[in-house]
Scaffold this motif. Structure first.
Motif, short mmCIF file in Angstrom:
data_model
loop_
_atom_site.label_atom_id
_atom_site.label_comp_id
_atom_site.label_asym_id
_atom_site.label_seq_id
_atom_site.Cartn_x
_atom_site.Cartn_y
_atom_site.Cartn_z
N ASP A 134 -94.07 145.13 71.80
CA ASP A 134 -93.89 145.22 70.53
C ASP A 134 -92.46 144.77 70.57
O ASP A 134 -92.15 144.85 68.86
CB ASP A 134 -94.48 146.61 69.81
N VAL B 150 -96.46 148.34 61.94
CA VAL B 150 -96.51 147.99 63.70
C VAL B 150 -97.39 149.54 64.66
O VAL B 150 -96.01 150.78 64.44
CB VAL B 150 -95.48 147.90 64.69
N ILE C 97 -98.81 137.50 61.21
CA ILE C 97 -99.84 137.93 62.23
C ILE C 97 -100.73 137.49 60.94
O ILE C 97 -101.83 138.02 61.40
CB ILE C 97 -99.16 139.08 61.64
N SER D 135 -89.81 142.71 68.40
CA SER D 135 -89.75 141.67 68.41
C SER D 135 -88.57 141.42 67.02
O SER D 135 -88.39 142.53 66.37
CB SER D 135 -91.05 141.39 68.15
N TRP E 141 -96.57 137.78 56.94
CA TRP E 141 -95.77 138.15 57.82
C TRP E 141 -95.79 138.25 59.34
O TRP E 141 -97.13 137.34 59.74
CB TRP E 141 -96.54 140.49 58.73
N TYR E 142 -94.93 137.97 59.77
CA TYR E 142 -94.65 136.66 61.30
C TYR E 142 -93.90 137.92 61.98
O TYR E 142 -93.16 138.62 61.93
CB TYR E 142 -93.86 135.55 60.85
N ARG E 143 -94.55 137.56 63.15
CA ARG E 143 -93.28 137.88 64.14
C ARG E 143 -92.57 137.05 64.83
O ARG E 143 -93.36 136.15 65.59
CB ARG E 143 -94.14 138.41 65.37
N GLN E 144 -91.48 137.39 65.69
CA GLN E 144 -90.62 136.53 66.63
C GLN E 144 -90.30 137.27 67.75
O GLN E 144 -89.25 138.03 67.53
CB GLN E 144 -89.60 136.36 66.08
N GLN E 145 -91.01 137.04 68.71
CA GLN E 145 -90.40 137.64 70.58
C GLN E 145 -89.99 137.20 70.71
O GLN E 145 -89.56 136.28 70.38
CB GLN E 145 -92.24 137.65 70.76
N TYR F 273 -89.86 141.48 63.30
CA TYR F 273 -90.65 141.31 61.39
C TYR F 273 -90.19 140.57 60.70
O TYR F 273 -89.32 141.10 60.64
CB TYR F 273 -90.60 142.51 61.96
#
Lengths: 112, 115
Positions: free
Chosen positions: B87, B80, B46, B89, B34-38, B91
């Motif tokens: 938060d 989340v 993550i 973003s 799992w990744y997050r891109q703000q 995902y």
């Protein structure tokens, strides 16, 4: 601490010409490097990769060059096409599964 | 490459609520990520989710905030929790290549906006 850096946030190139995207890294433990392309509202798509034991890898219009001494890699797209307009991410791995570190991305715009 | 789907594709949520994102793969895989891109930033890992074990979280991410389930080899969820505007973003889930290389294949992402 950003270990993978893409210092050019954007690049504009004419159709048919070469696109050169650059990426620098700081971690000497990185041994595998990848390039991804991302269109809006889609996930990143794998393009091409290179192992640290090589200095060049080619796949069709895409070539990646690795200069380990300079901790620098580049992606060449020849010839550039309008469909290449996207954000390109450089990523690196130190061998740990799943631990890809990504650069901030370069927005490429190919103009007719 | 694997075919990966995510639900929802986007959502707008209120502060203090929780959202669970689903990731479905068309084949069995050992590891899911799992990744997050703000906004305006790069992708950040993550956690790594292996079937049958607790997820492994990266520095700066904790299980209470981002609980993950991995009930089988084709499915995972990321929640989340107690959301704040920070938060907001995209995902993304991903899976490793079956060739044993370091390549990962990504789902289309879930765009989350917290108001």
């Amino acid at each position: 601490d950003q270990q993978v850096k893409q210092n050019s946030p954007s690049l504009s190139v004419q159709e048919g010409r070469i696109s050169i995207l650059n990426c620098d890294y700081t971690n000497s433990m990185f041994d595998y490097f990848l390039w991804y392309k991302k269109y809006p509202a889609e996930g990143p798509t794998f393009l091409i990769s290179i192992s640290s034991i090589k200095d060049k890898n080619e796949d069709g219009r895409f070539t990646v060059f690795l200069n380990k001494s300079a901790k620098h890699l580049s992606l060449h797209i020849v010839p550039s096409q309008p469909g290449d307009s996207a954000v390109y991410f450089c990523a690196a791995s130190d061998g740990g599964w799943g631990k890809l570190q990504f650069g901030a991305g370069t927005q490429v715009v190919v103009t007719p | 490459s694997a075919v990966i789907s995510q639900k929802p594709s986007r959502d707008i949520c209120q502060r203090g609520t929780s959202l669970t994102i689903q990731c479905q793969v068309d084949s069995q895989v050992t590891m899911m990520f799992w990744y997050r891109q703000q906004p305006g930033q790069s992708l950040t890992l993550i956690a790594t989710a292996n079937q049958g074990s607790e997820a492994t979280y990266e520095s700066g991410f904790v299980i209470d905030k981002f609980p993950i389930s991995r009930p089988n080899l084709t499915f995972s969820t990321l929640t989340v929790s107690n959301m704040s505007p920070e938060d907001s973003s995209i995902y993304l889930c991903s899976v490793e290549s079956r060739t044993g290389s370091h390549e990962q294949y990504f789902g289309p992402g879930t765009r989350l906006t917290v108001t």
